[in-house]
Design a protein around this motif. Structure first.
Motif, short mmCIF file in Angstrom:
data_model
loop_
_atom_site.label_atom_id
_atom_site.label_comp_id
_atom_site.label_asym_id
_atom_site.label_seq_id
_atom_site.Cartn_x
_atom_site.Cartn_y
_atom_site.Cartn_z
N LYS A 206 -10.51 3.75 -2.58
CA LYS A 206 -9.03 3.17 -2.95
C LYS A 206 -8.60 4.01 -4.40
N ARG A 219 -5.97 2.04 -0.11
CA ARG A 219 -6.58 3.37 0.36
C ARG A 219 -6.07 3.82 -0.24
N GLN A 222 -3.57 6.82 2.18
CA GLN A 222 -2.24 6.12 1.81
C GLN A 222 -1.56 5.94 0.66
N THR A 225 -0.12 10.65 -1.14
CA THR A 225 0.30 11.54 -0.01
C THR A 225 1.69 12.15 -1.63
#
Ligand SMILES: Nc1ncnc2c1ncn2[C@@H]1O[C@H](COP(=O)(O)OP(=O)(O)OP(=O)(O)O)[C@@H](O)[C@H]1O
Length: 258
Positions: A206, A219, A222, A225
């Motif tokens: 995480k 996560r 995700q 980015t």
């Protein structure tokens, strides 16, 4: 669940919040990377979790126990940001005294404590330094000693504040592999403050990205980015993927400031 932060708020100066309504949890076997710009509040977050600072509102628990200022938790192994300070102890003593610190102050370490310290020093990769005085160590070597010291109490939550700061490339890789192995071998959890997104991508389940007004967590793939790097760090980046030894690796290259 080993760590829970519930609606945590903290300010050093009234009316100037550093942390606002922080909420997340971490399970056994998970690693969370905390990232954000310099001075955003990452160390403050860690200090609230380990009970060095008192949440102004909200609370956090480790293994079901609320953090309390002045009450170090045996279930937490905390390694603060490295500062080069003088310690005349030998490396072995420095690690062993980490254990005794949780017992009566009159308790002297025994043979089994030293045997355990040697085992951990070997695991951390600095067994050969065990009889050196801490004063003789480099910043990176001293950092590894403090990690060994944190491990001697078999913590359920390992809390590391920028542990790679003084390490060369080889030791950085060794450290992140060590963290990953310690977490999975012992089924513990780990929070790591880091300025290295590629390390977060390599080991963290995480990620927690802290900004001035808000935060995001979830996560790793995700959260880490290009868009979020731009928003939370003010930097254009490019993430790329490749395979290495049956592993899918994602890494960032930083291109320019926004
Ligand atoms: N003891 C203190 N008293 C008052 N303000 C403080 C104190 N410690 C830190 N701060 C301020 O709180 C904010 C958050 O600091 P913190 O050390 O948590 O940031 P950080 O994200 O860990 O930074 P870095 O990445 O540079 O280590 C900063 O603005 C800092 O100046």
């Amino acid at each position: 669940m080993i760590l829970e932060v519930y609606n945590g708020c903290f300010e050093y100066t009234q009316g100037q919040p550093v942390l606002q309504n922080i909420a997340f949890h971490l399970d056994c076997g998970q690693i969370m990377a905390v990232m954000g710009r310099n001075g955003i509040g990452k160390t403050t977050l860690i200090k609230c979790i380990v009970g060095i600072l008192k949440w102004n509102r909200g609370y956090s628990t480790v293994d079901g126990v609320r953090s309390q200022v002045g009450k170090p938790m045996k279930s937490v192994g905390y390694v603060p940001q490295a500062h080069k300070v003088s310690f005349s102890y030998s490396v072995r003593d420095m690690v062993v005294f980490g254990k005794v610190g949780h017992q009566s102050y009159l308790a002297a370490p025994g043979d089994s404590d030293y045997a355990l310290a040697d085992q951990i020093l070997d695991k951390v990769g600095i067994y050969d330094l065990r009889n050196h005085s801490c004063n003789e160590l480099s910043g990176g070597q001293l950092q590894l000693v403090f990690i060994a010291r944190a491990l001697i109490n078999s913590p359920k939550l390992l809390v590391l504040d920028e542990p790679e700061a003084h390490l060369d490339f080889r030791n950085q890789i060794r450290l992140i592999k060590l963290i990953k192995n310690v977490v999975s071998d012992n089924n513990i959890a780990c929070i790591i403050n880091t300025h290295y997104p590629n390390h977060a991508l390599r080991i963290a389940d995480k990620c927690f990205l802290l900004g001035e007004q808000d935060y995001i967590e979830g996560r790793t793939l995700q959260i880490m980015t290009d868009d979020n790097i731009q928003k939370y760090f003010g930097v254009y980046s490019h993430a790329y993927q490749f395979r290495y030894k049956d592993e899918n690796i994602t890494a960032f290259t930083f291109l320019d400031e926004v």
